[in-house]
Design a protein around this motif. Sequence first.
Motif, short mmCIF file in Angstrom:
data_model
loop_
_atom_site.label_atom_id
_atom_site.label_comp_id
_atom_site.label_asym_id
_atom_site.label_seq_id
_atom_site.Cartn_x
_atom_site.Cartn_y
_atom_site.Cartn_z
N GLN A 171 9.10 -1.32 12.29
CA GLN A 171 8.67 -2.16 13.42
C GLN A 171 8.87 -3.64 13.14
N LEU A 172 8.74 -4.03 11.88
CA LEU A 172 8.84 -5.45 11.52
C LEU A 172 10.23 -5.83 11.01
N PHE A 173 11.13 -4.84 10.92
CA PHE A 173 12.50 -5.08 10.46
C PHE A 173 12.54 -5.66 9.05
N ILE A 174 11.69 -5.10 8.18
CA ILE A 174 11.69 -5.49 6.78
C ILE A 174 11.72 -4.22 5.95
N SER A 175 11.91 -4.35 4.65
CA SER A 175 12.01 -3.16 3.81
C SER A 175 10.64 -2.55 3.56
N GLU A 176 10.64 -1.26 3.24
CA GLU A 176 9.39 -0.58 2.92
C GLU A 176 8.75 -1.17 1.67
N ALA A 177 9.60 -1.59 0.71
CA ALA A 177 9.08 -2.20 -0.52
C ALA A 177 8.36 -3.50 -0.22
N THR A 178 8.89 -4.27 0.74
CA THR A 178 8.24 -5.52 1.12
C THR A 178 6.88 -5.26 1.76
N VAL A 179 6.82 -4.23 2.60
CA VAL A 179 5.54 -3.86 3.21
C VAL A 179 4.53 -3.47 2.14
N LYS A 180 5.01 -2.66 1.18
CA LYS A 180 4.11 -2.22 0.11
C LYS A 180 3.58 -3.42 -0.67
N SER A 181 4.42 -4.40 -0.92
CA SER A 181 3.99 -5.61 -1.63
C SER A 181 2.93 -6.36 -0.83
N HIS A 182 3.15 -6.48 0.48
CA HIS A 182 2.17 -7.15 1.34
C HIS A 182 0.84 -6.38 1.35
N VAL A 183 0.92 -5.06 1.38
CA VAL A 183 -0.29 -4.24 1.40
C VAL A 183 -1.12 -4.47 0.13
N LEU A 184 -0.44 -4.54 -1.01
CA LEU A 184 -1.15 -4.79 -2.26
C LEU A 184 -1.82 -6.16 -2.25
N HIS A 185 -1.14 -7.16 -1.66
CA HIS A 185 -1.73 -8.49 -1.55
C HIS A 185 -2.96 -8.46 -0.64
N ILE A 186 -2.87 -7.68 0.44
CA ILE A 186 -4.00 -7.54 1.35
C ILE A 186 -5.20 -6.94 0.62
N TYR A 187 -4.94 -5.88 -0.15
CA TYR A 187 -6.02 -5.25 -0.91
C TYR A 187 -6.69 -6.26 -1.83
N ALA A 188 -5.87 -7.04 -2.54
CA ALA A 188 -6.41 -8.00 -3.50
C ALA A 188 -7.25 -9.06 -2.81
N LYS A 189 -6.78 -9.55 -1.66
CA LYS A 189 -7.51 -10.60 -0.96
C LYS A 189 -8.81 -10.10 -0.34
N LEU A 190 -8.81 -8.85 0.08
CA LEU A 190 -10.01 -8.30 0.72
C LEU A 190 -10.93 -7.62 -0.28
N GLY A 191 -10.46 -7.46 -1.53
CA GLY A 191 -11.29 -6.83 -2.55
C GLY A 191 -11.49 -5.34 -2.33
N VAL A 192 -10.44 -4.65 -1.89
CA VAL A 192 -10.53 -3.22 -1.61
C VAL A 192 -9.44 -2.47 -2.37
N ASN A 193 -9.49 -1.14 -2.28
CA ASN A 193 -8.52 -0.32 -3.01
C ASN A 193 -7.74 0.65 -2.13
N ASP A 194 -8.05 0.71 -0.84
CA ASP A 194 -7.31 1.64 0.01
C ASP A 194 -7.23 1.12 1.44
N ARG A 195 -6.44 1.80 2.25
CA ARG A 195 -6.16 1.36 3.62
C ARG A 195 -7.40 1.39 4.51
N ALA A 196 -8.18 2.47 4.39
CA ALA A 196 -9.38 2.58 5.23
C ALA A 196 -10.36 1.45 4.95
N ALA A 197 -10.55 1.14 3.66
CA ALA A 197 -11.47 0.06 3.29
C ALA A 197 -10.94 -1.29 3.78
N ALA A 198 -9.63 -1.48 3.70
CA ALA A 198 -9.03 -2.74 4.16
C ALA A 198 -9.30 -2.94 5.64
N VAL A 199 -9.12 -1.89 6.42
CA VAL A 199 -9.35 -1.99 7.86
C VAL A 199 -10.83 -2.25 8.15
#
Length: 213
Positions: A171-199
């Motif tokens: 949907q964002l026209f970027i690589s899956e690896a880039t998305v994964k990197s962003h997701v890990l940054h999101i986890y770190a900034k929110l202090g969580v370890n999984d997608r449900a907790a991040a949301v």
Amino acid sequence: MSDTPIRLLIADDHVIVRDGIRGMFTGDPGFEVLGEAGDGAQAVQLARTLDPDVVLMDLRMPVMDGVTAIKELARIGARARVLVLTTYDTDKDVLPAIEAGATGYLLKDAGRDDLIRAVRSAARGEAVLSPSVATRLLGRVRAPADPLSARELEILRLIADGATNREAAAQLFISEATVKSHVLHIYAKLGVNDRAAAVAVAFRRGLLSVDGA
């Protein structure tokens, strides 16, 4: 009031820990241990029937964890103050416990004198924090968590909608690896370890809303 012993309830899933805590207060006329609970659900039930002044609450227990038990005690209007007594001092442990209504947060490596002072303070309704926990909370106040970037917010919205990393990448026209990197940054900034907790954290902090804003 000073002649009346502080009534305690000990909640921990390890018998040897409960025995050790009970031993710290045995023989001291200023305290009375009313009972012990091996899980959060039992702690709530005993607090309802025994009406302690202070509950010494572990966090990670079977059946019902400590944070859920603290919330349940608040829901039923229990009079008891809750002093968390645990081995964990990470953000994901400390913040939910404090937000749930714990009066204090102490680590299990505290000495007997520190524990007794903490219980007396908690009984008076005074906030009690172990030094490492106080430092952690002050650090968050002085240096708030990094804000999410526009791209990270886009990905977080897609995660909230149920998108996988691959679907978000398409949907964002970027690589899956880039998305994964962003997701890990999101986890770190929110202090969580999984997608449900991040949301969940994102909704709680107002980063996401039901209308998708």
